[in-house]
Scaffold this motif. Structure first.
Motif, PDB file in Angstrom:
ATOM      1  N   TRP A 239       0.843  -1.206   0.000  1.00 22.82           N
ATOM      2  CA  TRP A 239       0.000   0.000   0.000  1.00 22.82           C
ATOM      3  C   TRP A 239       0.876   1.254   0.000  1.00 22.82           C
ATOM      4  CZ3 TRP A 239      -0.386   4.345   2.908  1.00 22.82           C
ATOM      5  CH2 TRP A 239      -1.517   5.151   2.696  1.00 22.82           C
ATOM      6  N   ALA A 240       1.892   1.281   0.839  1.00 23.11           N
ATOM      7  CA  ALA A 240       2.762   2.454   0.919  1.00 23.11           C
ATOM      8  C   ALA A 240       3.475   2.693  -0.413  1.00 23.11           C
ATOM      9  CB  ALA A 240       3.777   2.274   2.045  1.00 23.11           C
ATOM     10  N   THR A 241       3.925   1.616  -1.048  1.00 21.67           N
ATOM     11  CA  THR A 241       4.604   1.752  -2.343  1.00 21.67           C
ATOM     12  C   THR A 241       3.651   2.302  -3.398  1.00 21.67           C
ATOM     13  OG1 THR A 241       6.008  -0.132  -1.769  1.00 21.67           O
ATOM     14  CG2 THR A 241       5.960   0.550  -4.072  1.00 21.67           C
ATOM     15  N   ALA A 242       2.406   1.795  -3.408  1.00 18.64           N
ATOM     16  CA  ALA A 242       1.416   2.296  -4.359  1.00 18.64           C
ATOM     17  C   ALA A 242       1.106   3.763  -4.107  1.00 18.64           C
ATOM     18  CB  ALA A 242       0.139   1.457  -4.265  1.00 18.64           C
ATOM     19  N   PHE A 243       0.974   4.142  -2.831  1.00 19.08           N
ATOM     20  CA  PHE A 243       0.647   5.522  -2.487  1.00 19.08           C
ATOM     21  C   PHE A 243       1.770   6.472  -2.886  1.00 19.08           C
ATOM     22  CE2 PHE A 243       0.206   9.153   0.375  1.00 19.08           C
ATOM     23  CZ  PHE A 243      -1.152   9.420   0.290  1.00 19.08           C
ATOM     24  N   LEU A 244       3.004   6.066  -2.623  1.00 16.91           N
ATOM     25  CA  LEU A 244       4.148   6.928  -2.927  1.00 16.91           C
ATOM     26  C   LEU A 244       4.438   7.013  -4.425  1.00 16.91           C
ATOM     27  CD1 LEU A 244       6.552   5.856  -0.033  1.00 16.91           C
ATOM     28  CD2 LEU A 244       5.213   7.977  -0.196  1.00 16.91           C
ATOM     29  N   SER A 245       3.990   6.004  -5.182  1.00 18.19           N
ATOM     30  CA  SER A 245       4.274   5.989  -6.622  1.00 18.19           C
ATOM     31  C   SER A 245       3.261   6.761  -7.443  1.00 18.19           C
ATOM     32  CB  SER A 245       4.337   4.543  -7.122  1.00 18.19           C
ATOM     33  OG  SER A 245       3.074   3.899  -6.977  1.00 18.19           O
ATOM     34  N   VAL A 246       2.292   7.395  -6.787  1.00 14.06           N
ATOM     35  CA  VAL A 246       1.286   8.152  -7.537  1.00 14.06           C
ATOM     36  C   VAL A 246       1.934   9.300  -8.300  1.00 14.06           C
ATOM     37  CG1 VAL A 246      -0.753   9.629  -7.322  1.00 14.06           C
ATOM     38  CG2 VAL A 246      -0.589   7.533  -5.971  1.00 14.06           C
ATOM     39  N   ARG A 247       2.883   9.972  -7.706  1.00 17.20           N
ATOM     40  CA  ARG A 247       3.519  11.132  -8.340  1.00 17.20           C
ATOM     41  C   ARG A 247       4.813  10.784  -9.049  1.00 17.20           C
ATOM     42  NH1 ARG A 247       1.197  15.909  -6.959  1.00 17.20           N
ATOM     43  NH2 ARG A 247       2.996  16.993  -7.805  1.00 17.20           N
ATOM     44  N   THR A 248       5.386   9.632  -8.782  1.00 14.36           N
ATOM     45  CA  THR A 248       6.660   9.272  -9.400  1.00 14.36           C
ATOM     46  C   THR A 248       6.559   7.902 -10.033  1.00 14.36           C
ATOM     47  OG1 THR A 248       7.480   8.288  -7.339  1.00 14.36           O
ATOM     48  CG2 THR A 248       7.938  10.624  -7.703  1.00 14.36           C
ATOM     49  N   GLY A 249       7.405   7.631 -10.973  1.00 14.04           N
ATOM     50  CA  GLY A 249       7.441   6.317 -11.598  1.00 14.04           C
ATOM     51  C   GLY A 249       6.448   6.186 -12.727  1.00 14.04           C
ATOM     52  N   PRO A 250       6.385   5.008 -13.354  1.00 16.61           N
ATOM     53  CA  PRO A 250       5.466   4.758 -14.466  1.00 16.61           C
ATOM     54  C   PRO A 250       4.009   4.917 -14.044  1.00 16.61           C
ATOM     55  CG  PRO A 250       7.136   3.042 -14.312  1.00 16.61           C
ATOM     56  CD  PRO A 250       7.259   3.866 -13.080  1.00 16.61           C
ATOM     57  N   ASP A 251       3.133   5.240 -15.012  1.00 15.70           N
ATOM     58  CA  ASP A 251       1.733   5.498 -14.713  1.00 15.70           C
ATOM     59  C   ASP A 251       1.023   4.278 -14.142  1.00 15.70           C
ATOM     60  OD1 ASP A 251       2.148   8.018 -15.670  1.00 15.70           O
ATOM     61  OD2 ASP A 251       1.217   7.658 -17.628  1.00 15.70           O
ATOM     62  N   GLY A 252       1.456   3.087 -14.526  1.00 15.35           N
ATOM     63  CA  GLY A 252       0.768   1.882 -14.093  1.00 15.35           C
ATOM     64  C   GLY A 252       1.203   1.354 -12.740  1.00 15.35           C
ATOM     65  N   ARG A 253       2.197   1.975 -12.125  1.00 15.88           N
ATOM     66  CA  ARG A 253       2.717   1.442 -10.864  1.00 15.88           C
ATOM     67  C   ARG A 253       1.704   1.483  -9.719  1.00 15.88           C
ATOM     68  NH1 ARG A 253       8.695   3.166  -9.333  1.00 15.88           N
ATOM     69  NH2 ARG A 253       9.008   1.963 -11.262  1.00 15.88           N
ATOM     70  N   PRO A 254       0.919   2.557  -9.528  1.00 14.05           N
ATOM     71  CA  PRO A 254      -0.076   2.515  -8.442  1.00 14.05           C
ATOM     72  C   PRO A 254      -1.067   1.358  -8.593  1.00 14.05           C
ATOM     73  CG  PRO A 254       0.235   4.757  -9.187  1.00 14.05           C
ATOM     74  CD  PRO A 254       0.973   3.886 -10.162  1.00 14.05           C
ATOM     75  N   LEU A 255      -1.519   1.104  -9.820  1.00 14.52           N
ATOM     76  CA  LEU A 255      -2.443  -0.013 -10.036  1.00 14.52           C
ATOM     77  C   LEU A 255      -1.765  -1.343  -9.768  1.00 14.52           C
ATOM     78  CD1 LEU A 255      -5.148  -1.166 -11.045  1.00 14.52           C
ATOM     79  CD2 LEU A 255      -4.192  -1.116 -13.363  1.00 14.52           C
ATOM     80  N   LEU A 256      -0.534  -1.509 -10.236  1.00 17.81           N
ATOM     81  CA  LEU A 256       0.181  -2.769 -10.067  1.00 17.81           C
ATOM     82  C   LEU A 256       0.352  -3.111  -8.589  1.00 17.81           C
ATOM     83  CD1 LEU A 256       1.835  -5.117 -11.270  1.00 17.81           C
ATOM     84  CD2 LEU A 256       3.839  -3.623 -11.202  1.00 17.81           C
ATOM     85  N   PHE A 257       0.811  -2.161  -7.795  1.00 18.58           N
ATOM     86  CA  PHE A 257       1.041  -2.436  -6.378  1.00 18.58           C
ATOM     87  C   PHE A 257      -0.275  -2.553  -5.608  1.00 18.58           C
ATOM     88  CE2 PHE A 257       5.287  -0.790  -7.446  1.00 18.58           C
ATOM     89  CZ  PHE A 257       6.054  -1.806  -6.893  1.00 18.58           C
TER      90      PHE A 257
END
Length: 329
Positions: A239-257
């Motif tokens: 959950w923390a990784t998905a939350f933190l990846s909202v503004r950084t990283g590839p667009d699909g990362r929040p969904l993936l995590f």
């Protein structure tokens, strides 16, 4: 437990998990549809799921068929126990289909967007309601029959799990929109994605805290504390990784995590209720059908699984890429 019974229950669990993970994000898109006031942006959201939403529901049908054919006793108990949630869910899924088609063929698209949103929300709530009843052991069984009342499922805890399911699907839907839509809608939905993720976290923590007071979960904490702690830590980290990846990283990362986090929670749910198919009254062995019936179900499911997986993979490949502001790929 026979190998055939184990195979059938694993097929059913796999089908349910695939339905939750794949249909979860398009239910989530429907839940969040009316949060966008502009019709072109709603079109963009709907178009992102239009080619795949109906195929995702195939997994729910497969799970029901396996349960009916391989575990008829469990089916005969769960059907009357969850009659109202099941009927509400089916009607809501029908509303989704009608709303999806009518919104582009009538002069009142916002009304049908509302139908699509309401159908998605009620369907998600009913699924969470059933999950909460299974986790809390609400289903009353006597002499191999459902001995409770149809309204027994509507307990405060089960309703809370229903709301948690709505928040979980909304999280997946926001993650899907973040991945599949253009930059303009993506920027507008980033605050929504963070908000629904935070709401889901609060509800999930509350559900876990209340569930720990039930006999089954308390027993699991006493007998397998390390496994329970590990599952919680992994889910929290995802959950923390998905939350933190909202503004950084590839667009699909929040969904993936987010998908990975939901998968871990599903594994924890299965771990808690195992080896019951009607928690905590009817075991897998007790509910198993005759060998021949289970063999037919297992062979049929094993034939269908590659077909359904292939269809899903083909649809995802053909309709890959983002949807633009006009709802085109």
């Amino acid at each position: 437990m026979s190998a055939l019974s184990l195979m059938c229950i694993l097929i059913a669990i796999f089908a349910i998990a695939m339905y939750i993970l794949l249909d979860g994000f398009d239910l989530g898109v429907g839940i969040l549809l009316l949060t966008t006031p502009r019709e072109p942006e709603r079109n963009e959201m709907v178009e992102s799921i239009a080619p795949i939403w109906d195929g995702n529901e195939t997994w729910l049908i497969l799970a029901a068929i396996v349960l009916f054919g391989a575990f008829p006793l469990a089916y005969s108990i769960l059907a009357p126990a969850f009659y109202l949630p099941f009927m509400l869910m089916l009607v809501s899924l029908g509303f989704r289909g009608v709303g999806m088609e009518f919104r582009v063929h009538t002069p009142f698209p916002r009304f049908w967007d509302g139908a699509f949103c309401a159908g998605s929300t009620v369907a998600a709530f009913c699924q969470g309601l059933v999950g909460g009843a299974l986790l809390s052991g609400t289903v009353t069984v006597s002499q191999g029959q459902f001995a409770g009342h149809t309204l027994d499922v509507f307990t405060p805890f089960n309703c809370l799990t229903g709301l948690t399911a709505v928040a979980a699907y909304a999280t997946l839907g926001a993650g899907w929109t973040h991945w599949k839509t253009g930059k303009r809608l993506q920027r507008r939905h980033r605050p929504m994605l963070r908000a629904v993720m935070f709401i889901f976290l609060l509800l999930a923590v509350l559900v876990c805290a209340l569930a720990s007071t039930t006999q089954a979960v308390a027993t699991m904490w006493r007998t397998h504390p390390a496994s329970m702690v590990l599952a919680g830590l992994v889910a929290a980290a995802l959950w923390a990784t998905a939350f933190l990846s909202v503004r950084t990283g590839p667009d699909g990362r929040p969904l993936l995590f987010s998908l990975a986090m939901i998968a871990v929670l599903l594994l924890g749910f299965v771990f808690i209720v195992w080896p019951y198919v009607v928690p905590f009254s009817v075991s897998i062995d007790t509910a198993s059908a005759a060998h021949g019936s289970q063999l037919i179900v297992a062979v049929g499911a094993l034939v269908l699984l590659p077909v359904v997986l292939g269809y899903n993979a083909f649809a995802w490949w053909v309709f890959r890429g983002k949807v633009d502001a006009a709802g085109r790929r």
